[in-house]
Design a protein around this motif. Sequence first.
Motif, PDB file in Angstrom:
ATOM      1  N   ARG A 239       0.844  -1.189   0.000  1.00 42.43           N
ATOM      2  CA  ARG A 239       0.000   0.000   0.000  1.00 42.43           C
ATOM      3  C   ARG A 239       0.884   1.245   0.000  1.00 42.43           C
ATOM      4  O   ARG A 239       1.870   1.324   0.753  1.00 42.43           O
ATOM      5  CB  ARG A 239      -0.925  -0.010   1.221  1.00 42.43           C
ATOM      6  N   LEU A 240       0.528   2.214  -0.838  1.00 43.29           N
ATOM      7  CA  LEU A 240       1.308   3.447  -0.905  1.00 43.29           C
ATOM      8  C   LEU A 240       1.092   4.289   0.346  1.00 43.29           C
ATOM      9  O   LEU A 240      -0.039   4.473   0.801  1.00 43.29           O
ATOM     10  CB  LEU A 240       0.889   4.259  -2.146  1.00 43.29           C
ATOM     11  N   VAL A 257      -1.092   9.067  -9.055  1.00 41.26           N
ATOM     12  CA  VAL A 257      -1.326   8.798 -10.472  1.00 41.26           C
ATOM     13  C   VAL A 257       0.006   8.891 -11.190  1.00 41.26           C
ATOM     14  O   VAL A 257       0.664   9.932 -11.170  1.00 41.26           O
ATOM     15  CB  VAL A 257      -2.323   9.815 -11.071  1.00 41.26           C
ATOM     16  N   LEU A 258       0.423   7.780 -11.794  1.00 39.52           N
ATOM     17  CA  LEU A 258       1.693   7.749 -12.524  1.00 39.52           C
ATOM     18  C   LEU A 258       1.441   8.053 -13.990  1.00 39.52           C
ATOM     19  O   LEU A 258       0.987   7.210 -14.751  1.00 39.52           O
ATOM     20  CB  LEU A 258       2.350   6.371 -12.380  1.00 39.52           C
ATOM     21  N   ALA A 259       1.721   9.292 -14.391  1.00 36.07           N
ATOM     22  CA  ALA A 259       1.570   9.728 -15.783  1.00 36.07           C
ATOM     23  C   ALA A 259       2.871  10.396 -16.227  1.00 36.07           C
ATOM     24  O   ALA A 259       2.891  11.566 -16.607  1.00 36.07           O
ATOM     25  CB  ALA A 259       0.392  10.683 -15.911  1.00 36.07           C
ATOM     26  N   PRO A 260       3.994   9.645 -16.185  1.00 41.76           N
ATOM     27  CA  PRO A 260       5.308  10.268 -16.351  1.00 41.76           C
ATOM     28  C   PRO A 260       5.742  10.497 -17.794  1.00 41.76           C
ATOM     29  O   PRO A 260       6.799  11.068 -18.040  1.00 41.76           O
ATOM     30  CB  PRO A 260       6.241   9.247 -15.675  1.00 41.76           C
ATOM     31  N   MET A 488      -6.007   0.374 -11.053  1.00 43.94           N
ATOM     32  CA  MET A 488      -4.959   0.394 -10.039  1.00 43.94           C
ATOM     33  C   MET A 488      -3.891  -0.660 -10.327  1.00 43.94           C
ATOM     34  O   MET A 488      -4.181  -1.717 -10.880  1.00 43.94           O
ATOM     35  CB  MET A 488      -5.558   0.152  -8.650  1.00 43.94           C
ATOM     36  N   SER A 489      -2.665  -0.350  -9.957  1.00 45.42           N
ATOM     37  CA  SER A 489      -1.569  -1.308 -10.117  1.00 45.42           C
ATOM     38  C   SER A 489      -1.629  -2.337  -8.993  1.00 45.42           C
ATOM     39  O   SER A 489      -2.560  -2.354  -8.185  1.00 45.42           O
ATOM     40  CB  SER A 489      -0.225  -0.579 -10.095  1.00 45.42           C
ATOM     41  N   ASN A 490      -0.604  -3.195  -8.923  1.00 47.63           N
ATOM     42  CA  ASN A 490      -0.549  -4.193  -7.850  1.00 47.63           C
ATOM     43  C   ASN A 490      -0.264  -3.560  -6.497  1.00 47.63           C
ATOM     44  O   ASN A 490      -0.445  -4.201  -5.456  1.00 47.63           O
ATOM     45  CB  ASN A 490       0.513  -5.252  -8.158  1.00 47.63           C
ATOM     46  N   VAL A 491       0.166  -2.306  -6.487  1.00 46.86           N
ATOM     47  CA  VAL A 491       0.368  -1.566  -5.240  1.00 46.86           C
ATOM     48  C   VAL A 491      -0.864  -0.690  -5.015  1.00 46.86           C
ATOM     49  O   VAL A 491      -1.200   0.159  -5.849  1.00 46.86           O
ATOM     50  CB  VAL A 491       1.639  -0.689  -5.302  1.00 46.86           C
ATOM     51  N   GLU A 492      -1.556  -0.889  -3.912  1.00 48.72           N
ATOM     52  CA  GLU A 492      -2.783  -0.137  -3.666  1.00 48.72           C
ATOM     53  C   GLU A 492      -2.499   1.356  -3.585  1.00 48.72           C
ATOM     54  O   GLU A 492      -1.577   1.797  -2.893  1.00 48.72           O
ATOM     55  CB  GLU A 492      -3.445  -0.600  -2.362  1.00 48.72           C
ATOM     56  N   ILE A 494      -1.760   3.235  -6.315  1.00 51.81           N
ATOM     57  CA  ILE A 494      -1.009   3.688  -7.487  1.00 51.81           C
ATOM     58  C   ILE A 494      -1.845   3.440  -8.747  1.00 51.81           C
ATOM     59  O   ILE A 494      -2.291   2.317  -9.006  1.00 51.81           O
ATOM     60  CB  ILE A 494       0.353   2.981  -7.588  1.00 51.81           C
ATOM     61  N   TYR A 495      -2.019   4.492  -9.536  1.00 57.34           N
ATOM     62  CA  TYR A 495      -2.833   4.438 -10.746  1.00 57.34           C
ATOM     63  C   TYR A 495      -1.970   4.766 -11.971  1.00 57.34           C
ATOM     64  O   TYR A 495      -1.666   5.937 -12.222  1.00 57.34           O
ATOM     65  CB  TYR A 495      -3.985   5.436 -10.665  1.00 57.34           C
TER      66      TYR A 495
END
Length: 528
Positions: A239-240, A257-260, A488-492, A494-495
């Motif tokens: 979990r983040l 939100v990962l939008a790099p 969501m990714s495998n880490v709660e 993180i999108y």
Amino acid sequence: MIRITQLKLPVDHREEDLRQQIARKLRCPQGNFSWKIVRQSLDARHKDDKKFVYTVDVSVENEKKILRKVHDNNIMLTTKKEYRFPSVGGKAPEHPPVIVGSGPAGLFCAWYLARAGMRPVVLERGEEADKRKETVDVFWKNGVLDPDSNVQFGEGGAGTFSDGKLNTLVKDSSGRNHEVLKRFVEAGAPEEILYQQKPHLGTDILIEIVQTLRRQIEEMGGSFRFRTKLTDLIIREDRLEAVEVNGEERIPAEICVLAPGHSARDTFRMLKERGVSMEPKSFAVGVRVEHPQDMIDRALYGEKDHDILGAASYKVTHTCKNGRGVYSFCMCPGGYVVNASSEEGMLAVNGMSYQARDGENANSALIVTVSPEDFPEDGPLGGVAFQRELEKKAWEAGKSNVPVQLFKDYKEGRPSETLGGIRPAIKGGYTLSDVRSIFPKVIGDSIEEGITAFGKKIEGFDREDALLSGVESRTSSPVRLVRDQNGMSNVEGIYPCGEGAGYAGGITSAAMDGIRTAEWICEKNKNS
């Protein structure tokens, strides 16, 4: 409301001509209705009789009575469907959502989260758009690269320094596509983008628009931090808990939100080390090809310098004898090839146009799809390694400048020493060189075969002095950050979002994915 399709008029028609055509089709007086253009496309198959083709929605009384007397398959009832962001409820997260990246995906995600009252914080490793432009101009002038603020990184993302195409092939029943275009118009874009078949916003317009979108987000409670790079994730029990920026500061966050963007290679490496699920992804590599815009105009329009139609654009594809496909990508009418590098000792190119598209040359990427089987190493970052190999060779071939080669020399496998009848339109320094030597044989051969085949479709495309520059390696992300059906990714918390995460392929589709991610976040928050 009545929809009429296949309304054809000469390209030099007046607005009144369109009104009269609608009246004839519906057999009703001209003053008794209003209309709105839904779509405008160009039919240039007959160069001496080019036409605009319209779809229009007409508001008129007694719709059913009118339809009973027209008997035309191109006239039908339609209902107006507006995009609706899901209702927001539930308890707000303890800390504001953090959005990594201010490209179209990050900007549009932030816009809708801000409107929902979540006060998002946008982290951008590069500079504000106006400062970024100054930094990029300096790089093109003297070759001094800023690894964090360049054609790839900074406010607006990589799309800011492009032709600014807004068309997308994404099927969209939700209305997000039109919603994106409406947001652009409200931020200063011309209204025609709402209905043009191939809408675009040049670099000069995009720089203003992204800054307007930022101010709108700030007015709704969001905030931006520039020169702020994501350097780590703090994860507890999958979990983040927080994000680390610039190697020193921690920002508490339950949502990130990962939008790099597609070039954030250091970010991809860090995410892999932190156990964020990712996989390698196919993409495409190749060259930029330049021709005189007048030549393209004559080939496609039968004339040059058409005042109404502007610079002509093309799209070409070819399947090679070796089974590879080669195709044009991000065609820039009246545009420029640009040095789009983001790492020292490596060189990548892209294409860019201003809104007027009035440059001397047309350019387009001619690219060949590559897959994990082509990559030099296994694992999710194999595509990054492949890109870097090509970009290092390009940097060496051009002696740190953009390497350029005439097509006749490309075919014969020798470095170019003199130009022909085409002057390079390049932002940044260039060096005559051997572009073909950058590529593996299968890719180099595919590009040659493709250009030769395209010469049979567009007169002059395979001319001996056509200019090839390289390397076009940033067509899309080489990785996909895996996400579930709820985004969501495998880490709660993180999108993954947008083109860099592997879920879009251009400005509009990335913006649409940003909106979809905001929907997911609000839906989860509402149900928490």
